[in-house]
Design an enzyme around this catalytic site. Sequence first.
Site, PDB file in Angstrom:
ATOM      1  N   ASP A 290       0.838  -1.187   0.000  1.00 52.13           N
ATOM      2  CA  ASP A 290       0.000   0.000   0.000  1.00 52.13           C
ATOM      3  C   ASP A 290       0.883   1.250   0.000  1.00 52.13           C
ATOM      4  O   ASP A 290       1.994   1.233  -0.528  1.00 52.13           O
ATOM      5  CB  ASP A 290      -0.915  -0.022   1.227  1.00 52.13           C
TER       6      ASP A 290
ATOM      7  N   HIS B 217      -3.849   6.025   3.332  1.00 52.97           N
ATOM      8  CA  HIS B 217      -4.499   4.793   2.872  1.00 52.97           C
ATOM      9  C   HIS B 217      -3.842   3.552   3.468  1.00 52.97           C
ATOM     10  O   HIS B 217      -4.530   2.638   3.960  1.00 52.97           O
ATOM     11  CB  HIS B 217      -4.460   4.744   1.345  1.00 52.97           C
TER      12      HIS B 217
ATOM     13  N   SER C  57     -11.176  -1.068  -0.637  1.00 50.79           N
ATOM     14  CA  SER C  57      -9.892  -1.047   0.076  1.00 50.79           C
ATOM     15  C   SER C  57     -10.080  -1.324   1.552  1.00 50.79           C
ATOM     16  O   SER C  57      -9.203  -1.878   2.208  1.00 50.79           O
ATOM     17  CB  SER C  57      -9.208   0.317  -0.077  1.00 50.79           C
TER      18      SER C  57
END
Length: 1013
Positions: A208, A301, A627
């Site tokens: 990520d 994220h 996600s």
Amino acid sequence: MVPPHPCPPAPGPRARRRLLAATTGLLLAAAPTAAAGAAAPLPRPAAPGPYADGRYVVVLAGDPVAEADGSAPGEPSLKAAPGGGVDVTRRAAQDYRRTLLETQQDVARTVGASPEQQFTVALNGFSAHLSAAQAQELSGTPGVLAVARDVLRHPDAATEPATEPATEPATEPTTTADHLGLTGPDGVWSALGGAEQAGRGVVVADLDTGLWPEHPSVAGEALGTGPAGELVAHRTADGAITVPKADGGTFTGACETGEGWDADDCTTKVVGARAFSTGFTAGGVQLADSEPPTARDTDGHGTHTATTAVGASGVPATVDGTSYGETTGVAPAAALAVYKVCWTAADGDAGCATSDLVAAIDAAVADNVDVINYSIGGGAATDVVDPVELAFLSAASAGIFVSASAGNSGPGASTLDHASPWVTTVAAASSVLREGTVRLGDGRRFVGASLTREPLPSTPVVPASAVAARGATAADARNCLEGSLDPAQVRGKVVVCDRAVTARVSKSAEVERAGGVGMVLVNPTPDSTEADQHAVPTVHLDTGAGEAVEAYAHEEGATVAFEPGNTTGERTPTPQVAGFSSRGPTFVNEGDVLKPDVAAPGSGVLAGYSPAASATGDLFAPQSGTSMAAPHVTGLAALYSTAHPGWSPMAVKSALMTTARDLVDTAGAPDRDPFAGGAGFVDPARMLTPGLVYDSGALDWLRYLEGSGADLGAGVGPIDPSDLNQASIAVGDLAGTRTVTRSVTATTTGLYHATASVPGFDVTVAPSVLVVRAGDTKQFRVTFTRTDAPLEGWSTGSLTWRGADRSVRSPIALRPVTVAAPAEVTASGASGSQQVTVTSGVAGELDVTAAGLAAGSTRTGTTPAGKETRVRVKVPEGTALSRFDLVADDRDADLDLTLYRVDGGRRVPVASSASTAADERITTVVDPGTYEVGVTTYAAAPGRRTARYRLTTFQVPAAGGAGEFSVDPDPVPVQLGREATFSVSWTGLDPALPHLGALFYGDARVPTVVSVG
């Protein structure tokens, strides 16, 4: 944003793989009509256009280390590491890696290229900058599987599309862990020894944007410390970090230091930190000033996905000064290895390069992680022959569970990513409700998504379209675009804004700028709602409620009040599939593999965040997307690895699927659409005791690939993709009747009885009763016979094995077709006839329409080596089928063919045929218009600089044509699921010309091509 088999099947004999070099055949331009309420398959995309200069990932045919089992000549067996992984430190593995590296260098050298990254563990290949000619030459080189563009992929974050609200009646929302049944004396954590043991001995890899290492949700002890006598993560003399694992193996990773990451940032919780940016920064791309070149996360994220999966237990969460209780990851005792693969450039461009992703997977497999979280996507899947998907095949072959996000392009059909059966593809659904209520001055109440925890007293409300600033249109104001609202009319009021055009949070920022004190955000079309961190108190309403509020806001003296939680007295159903969550059926195999696999919480998930990415410097944020769903499944797989360390990745996936519970629709009724939610919403309370599991391994996947159009060489036989042993069944081209085979392995002793149902089909299971002991594997067959299911659309149902105290449910999706017919028949002569045999999907009479015949128009030309010559053609109205045949005069030449649509001043490739052969063909159905056919001389014959060719074009008319072309009998008498034979006849053709026609069957869109001459 973007997931107990005591004896996993051993891989059988293997052979080196060789994939087909080009896609030819019929390319459909439109989708068949679907049955009402069923997902329609989108048309298969055209083959990629010609190669261009750029960066590529070149995949070679030799087995990578993770798949080396000694079956190929000179190949060692490297799959004996404890825990089922590979031990790259062994002498044999090191020698084999050197051999692969040398071979890669040799292959690159044949075209004058130099590898920039080399992969040996999860993929045998390299990345390099190639000219168009080099890329094309490599694509035809023996031993090269694929030459794929090194494109940017992106985290699956739902930045604008949002989710359906979740339920809990409530002023005080529960946590996701509560909602999933992880907590409490009867929860999953308790069964594993408590939260402090849930996931212990398991290492999760997160690919990520990195991690904020100081985050309290990933706090750990200094390496090497722990309870007396307990083996813990520690740093070796050479600087590596090792972790003893529950499966008996050892994780051996690295803690890469530099700007933003110190050695002390690696702990007993964060046991690895690696950064991969070579592909992203190729060509001199500079990282943004805020982006350190280490594993530190400045995007948020990666920290969110990591802490969702393995965040520590009981960490207080505050957002913008408001407490939201405590957060805990799904597997709080699992260790985390960070692989940063996504970056932001100085020019603002952001993404994750394919080559960096492959490099990270290569490293994660070598490090011997247990689970990989992959919340990254590249758009709707069109093929599993992709460098990342093939690398994941190796990871799964090494015993690593891969959880991948389905994508955020819903609710349209065929938008789903990650169609590979060896990964678990996760859809997003609602879970924990974050709600607020809008109370109108007339007493009506409407509930929506909201983070607002304080009430807003009765306040004047105005529709945004009525308070436009000078120079702004009413449409701009309705969408609350920047600068569109008039402060004189907005100050002190609540504004009703439409969701469209700009980000949701930018609309509340505009309301705040204009002096507003609150916002009602309205979906202009039915969609999902989202609880965002807004600049002013906000409630997000779906279409019906929003329209009522907006209409009321036009009334003189209109007021609204905001009340925290749901005060309407009506519970919001949950879990619902999020509106943004991508759907199947997939392009791959015409839908013969059912995706997604399962659904998990992905709406308004509260987890860790990077303060560098938060406007208020918060360490937590609610985020939505697939996600967020994938790391929930990642965490559940980590719990599985603690409870059953010997189980294979596919056995774990099967357990998650067959124990899933129903999703619901907006009315609270069961929603069993497998193209939206797969097998259903994960149910951890049942997952550890599935009763029966469907398993598969490397040999099965290779046979599946061969059945999908790959040439794997001797020793690996193909299977139809519908027959791959998995916990779902899909057939995308069922003509009348079809039988599929499955096998299950029992985890406990018992008796199971099968029930199966698909609307419009008779379904039989044989045997219908299984008597099993723990460890037994039993095979069974399921036969589907169409009765009245609509043709060319999807029908869905399920198969359930019921035991004394458990049930094992699998989703089913079937697409009955009018006919299964040959792709092409050939004949000759000015007059004649030809028999055609088909398998009918209908009973009674089959209408067969003969289109054409069309005489071919041939022209000759010459193209220099390495160049493309284009010929303009017209596709007239009423054309049923187009074909472009390219024949080289010299059989030693290598020509390629591309079809472009001319759209104004642009030339858009729509299909290509680029094999290593001298001749190429494109057959397609396209819209009428102007096109260009490009002929490229990839390689002229030896001693020549140009290649001569003949290009023959056929435009088959739907009606009329050359001579007489007919079908006998017409219609054709048929029986359901049986073969039927009829004749096609022609007369009056010019024997000097080739002719082409097509046979269309009922409402089916895929014809049989008839070639005469």
